[in-house]
Design an enzyme around this catalytic site. Structure first.
Site, PDB file in Angstrom:
ATOM      1  N   ARG A 111       7.995   5.442 -49.335  1.00 24.90           N
ATOM      2  CA  ARG A 111       7.993   4.284 -50.321  1.00 24.90           C
ATOM      3  C   ARG A 111       7.023   4.519 -51.476  1.00 24.90           C
ATOM      4  NH1 ARG A 111       8.940   2.414 -45.519  1.00 24.90           N
ATOM      5  NH2 ARG A 111       6.524   1.871 -45.181  1.00 24.90           N
TER       6      ARG A 111
ATOM      7  N   GLU B 126      -0.102   3.544 -37.832  1.00 25.43           N
ATOM      8  CA  GLU B 126      -0.083   2.419 -36.729  1.00 25.43           C
ATOM      9  C   GLU B 126       0.905   2.447 -35.615  1.00 25.43           C
ATOM     10  OE1 GLU B 126       1.774   1.081 -40.938  1.00 25.43           O
ATOM     11  OE2 GLU B 126       0.272   2.624 -40.093  1.00 25.43           O
TER      12      GLU B 126
END
Length: 174
Positions: A60, A97
């Site tokens: 992205r 994460e």
């Protein structure tokens, strides 16, 4: 600057990709022509000086980096997941994460002394951004700053970049 108009275009999807994660989905912002254009303009306003390159991380980050490179008249430096580039590369491992990964860039993509602005859609734990920073610095590039559409400050990634001497800007925080 108040970016509530952009925040309103970002959808939150609970429990994706795993329970407890509040996924900030930018596809809804990208579908809105005015919102997408406004986000690129506001990111451009925060860039100081004239970078030679805008570095975008897969995937992205490519969207905002390409638009910002065009807007600022800079080249586009693609930082990809390991194994996706055809030429000779340098690579960095990093934690994110939800796991571990490896980023790479072509060895000749960033010339020594190049002024580089790092851009991504989101900064969370900072693993991706720090790996990209290490790649750019290993190539001899100078980080002018890092720009993100979204910051998740509770996860500390922006603070890690600041500790590395990098100015961090984001448009929306959650």
């Amino acid at each position: 600057m108040n970016n509530d108009d952009l925040r309103a275009l970002i959808r939150t999807i609970p429990d994706f990709p795993k329970p407890g994660i509040q996924y900030r989905d930018i596809t809804t912002l990208l579908l809105d022509a005015r919102g997408f254009a406004a986000s690129v303009e506001r990111l451009a306003e925060g860039v100081t000086g004239k970078p030679d390159l805008i570095a975008g991380t897969e995937a992205r980050g490519f969207i905002f980096a390409a638009a910002l490179a065009h807007r600022l008249g800079a080249g586009l430096l693609l930082i990809r997941k390991h194994g996706k580039l055809p030429g000779e590369t340098i690579a960095e491992d990093y934690a994110l994460e939800y796991g571990n990964d490896r980023l790479a860039m072509h060895v000749d993509a960033c010339t020594p002394g190049a002024r580089v602005e790092l851009v991504d859609d989101l900064i969370a734990t900072g693993g991706t951004a720090l790996a990209a920073t290490r790649l750019i610095r290993r190539a001899g590039g100078f980080l002018t700053g890092a720009s993100f559409l979204i910051d998740l400050p509770a996860l500390g990634g922006a603070d890690l970049l600041r500790a590395e001497g990098i100015g961090v800007r984001s448009l929306v925080s959650y």
